[in-house]
Structure formats: C-alpha cells, structure tokens
Design an enzyme around this catalytic site. Sequence first.
Site, PDB file in Angstrom:
ATOM      1  N   ASP A  68       0.817  -1.217   0.000  1.00 35.64           N
ATOM      2  CA  ASP A  68       0.000   0.000   0.000  1.00 35.64           C
ATOM      3  C   ASP A  68       0.847   1.262   0.000  1.00 35.64           C
ATOM      4  O   ASP A  68       2.068   1.206   0.183  1.00 35.64           O
ATOM      5  CB  ASP A  68      -0.979  -0.017   1.191  1.00 35.64           C
ATOM      6  CG  ASP A  68      -0.331  -0.439   2.500  1.00 35.64           C
ATOM      7  OD1 ASP A  68       0.911  -0.475   2.574  1.00 35.64           O
ATOM      8  OD2 ASP A  68      -1.068  -0.737   3.448  1.00 35.64           O
ATOM      9  N   GLU A 144      -9.843  -1.888   4.771  1.00 36.38           N
ATOM     10  CA  GLU A 144     -10.567  -1.613   6.005  1.00 36.38           C
ATOM     11  C   GLU A 144     -11.806  -2.506   6.109  1.00 36.38           C
ATOM     12  O   GLU A 144     -12.259  -3.061   5.102  1.00 36.38           O
ATOM     13  CB  GLU A 144     -11.013  -0.139   6.005  1.00 36.38           C
ATOM     14  CG  GLU A 144      -9.867   0.856   5.968  1.00 36.38           C
ATOM     15  CD  GLU A 144      -9.202   1.052   7.331  1.00 36.38           C
ATOM     16  OE1 GLU A 144      -9.252   0.138   8.179  1.00 36.38           O
ATOM     17  OE2 GLU A 144      -8.625   2.131   7.525  1.00 36.38           O
TER      18      GLU A 144
HETATM   19  C1  GLP Z   1      -0.762   0.332   8.532  1.00 37.07           C
HETATM   20  C2  GLP Z   1      -0.373  -0.440   7.282  1.00 37.07           C
HETATM   21  C3  GLP Z   1      -0.602  -1.919   7.440  1.00 37.07           C
HETATM   22  C4  GLP Z   1      -0.004  -2.374   8.758  1.00 37.07           C
HETATM   23  C5  GLP Z   1      -0.754  -1.736   9.879  1.00 37.07           C
HETATM   24  C6  GLP Z   1      -0.295  -2.169  11.254  1.00 37.07           C
HETATM   25  O1  GLP Z   1      -2.060   0.786   8.514  1.00 37.07           O
HETATM   26  N1  GLP Z   1      -1.062  -0.003   6.106  1.00 37.07           N
HETATM   27  O2  GLP Z   1      -0.025  -2.605   6.347  1.00 37.07           O
HETATM   28  O3  GLP Z   1      -0.067  -3.769   8.860  1.00 37.07           O
HETATM   29  O4  GLP Z   1      -0.578  -0.328   9.752  1.00 37.07           O
HETATM   30  O5  GLP Z   1       0.791  -1.409  11.655  1.00 37.07           O
HETATM   31  P1  GLP Z   1       1.681  -1.698  12.884  1.00 37.07           P
HETATM   32  O6  GLP Z   1       2.579  -2.818  12.509  1.00 37.07           O
HETATM   33  O7  GLP Z   1       2.446  -0.423  13.099  1.00 37.07           O
HETATM   34  O8  GLP Z   1       0.793  -2.039  14.035  1.00 37.07           O
END
Ligand code: GLP
Length: 243
Positions: A68, A144
């Site tokens: 993304d 989402e």
């Molecule tokens: C973001 C990314 C995701 C990721 C998520 C969790 O929103 N787009 O790909 O998995 O956050 O992030 P974290 O690993 O910081 O909890």
Amino acid sequence: MVEIIVAPSYDAMSRVAADVMTTFINEKPHAVIGLATGTTPLGMYQQLISDYTNKLVSFKDVRSYNLDEYCGLAPDHKQSYRYFMQQNLFDHIDIDPRNTFVPDGVNENADAVCDSYEQNIIDAGGIDLQLLGLGHNGHIGFNEPDDVFSPYTHVVNLSDSTIDANSRLFAARSEVPKRAYTMGIGTIMRAREILVIASGPGKASIVRDAFFGPITPRVPASVLQLHQNVTVVLDEEAASLCE
Ligand code: GLP
C-alpha cells in the site's frame, strides 16, 4: 491452512519471520515478495539486513511489491511507504531498485495507478510470498472493514481508527492522508504463501478474531483462514487470547 507459531518475544518473532523469508528466497532466488510497512516488521527488516550483511541471503534477483501507499505522498515524503521501505530495508540490501514496486502516491490518475500495479504483479507471475501486519481493526494492507472483500488494487478511504493509529507518525492528525492505495483482498489471497506477523498486547484481540472468529469482511484478515498456506508468527502477548 493457517499455522500459528508463538515466539517468546518481539525479537524472537522477528527472527522467526526473517527465517521464513530468507529460507524462501534461498530456495527461490527470483522470488516475487510482497512487503508491508508499519512498526511490526521493523525488527524483521533489521534481521534481514543482518542476514544480508552476513552473506546468508541475497536479494539481487528478488522482485518486491508493497501492499500500500498513501495517496498524495511523494516518494521522498518521510511518511510515505516508499520512503519507509528505502530507509528500513532497500537501502541496506542488494535488491535492484528497479525491481522494487510501491503504488505511485503522486499520480492523480487513480485508476491508472491501480490497474498498472495489479497488471505488473500478474506480469511478474504473481506474488510468491506475501508479508502482512495486522491493523487493530483487522485491516490488511489498507483493506478496512467493509461489506465485501475487494478483489483488486484500489483506493480506500481510511477509517478514523486507522487515521488515529497512524497519526503517531505524523506531526499532526490533520496531516495524515485520508485516502490510500492498497492491494485488494483478492490480490493478497492470490499470493502462493502468506506470512503474518503481530506483536504486543494491543493486537491480542484482533489476532483471536482474525484466526479463530467468523470469516467476514468486517474483519478483513479473517479471510486468511481460507488461504491454503498461511504462517502466523506472534509474540506471546499477541497470542495471549488464542485458546
Ligand atoms: C498500517 C499499514 C498496514 C499495517 C498496519 C499495522 O495501517 N497499512 O499494512 O499492517 O498499519 O501497523 P503496525 O505494525 O504499526 O501495528
């Protein structure tokens, strides 16, 4: 089939996940790898850099596709996912920069960005191994909670909870982009193998819901229960609500 591995700590989780990826790449040097951003993979990326430095793995023939990117952020914007990948992995390993792909956040023709990203993955032969983190609401990539599972790369409106969670990385909440490009659930599910990592007590309930709850687009990660080859690596805190 989902296999769950519980490691004693964040560092141990990162090491196990790095081992899955380096073993994969050593067996298939031309692998097409899907990559993720967020805080969770940082330790794993450190381990991959150290494995590369110690000549235990080479990325020179690997192709990578990130899940993304925020709409509107240029590659040199410090909160863009392209910048994140350069800083935390690509600049420290021997991957060919021309073989690293992240959706183009600045091209305003969203349809063209999405179509070409999806086609590029198909032309590469599809993703062999996809790395995923888990959002607190069960999002994967930026898919989402929704009424349907999205088939292809598309633009999403980020939920308030995701904007809240990601605002910690921006100077102000108002600076967090409201929209993002993401591979679709279908794009992710077409990967031949999937590696999920999650750590910390804040992920315990979503880990339980995603892998032990009903399969529903309201919990996007729950769809992974239908995939034939998923490895989930957790630390003990993230695993604490799994029976
Ligand atoms: C973001 C990314 C995701 C990721 C998520 C969790 O929103 N787009 O790909 O998995 O956050 O992030 P974290 O690993 O910081 O909890």
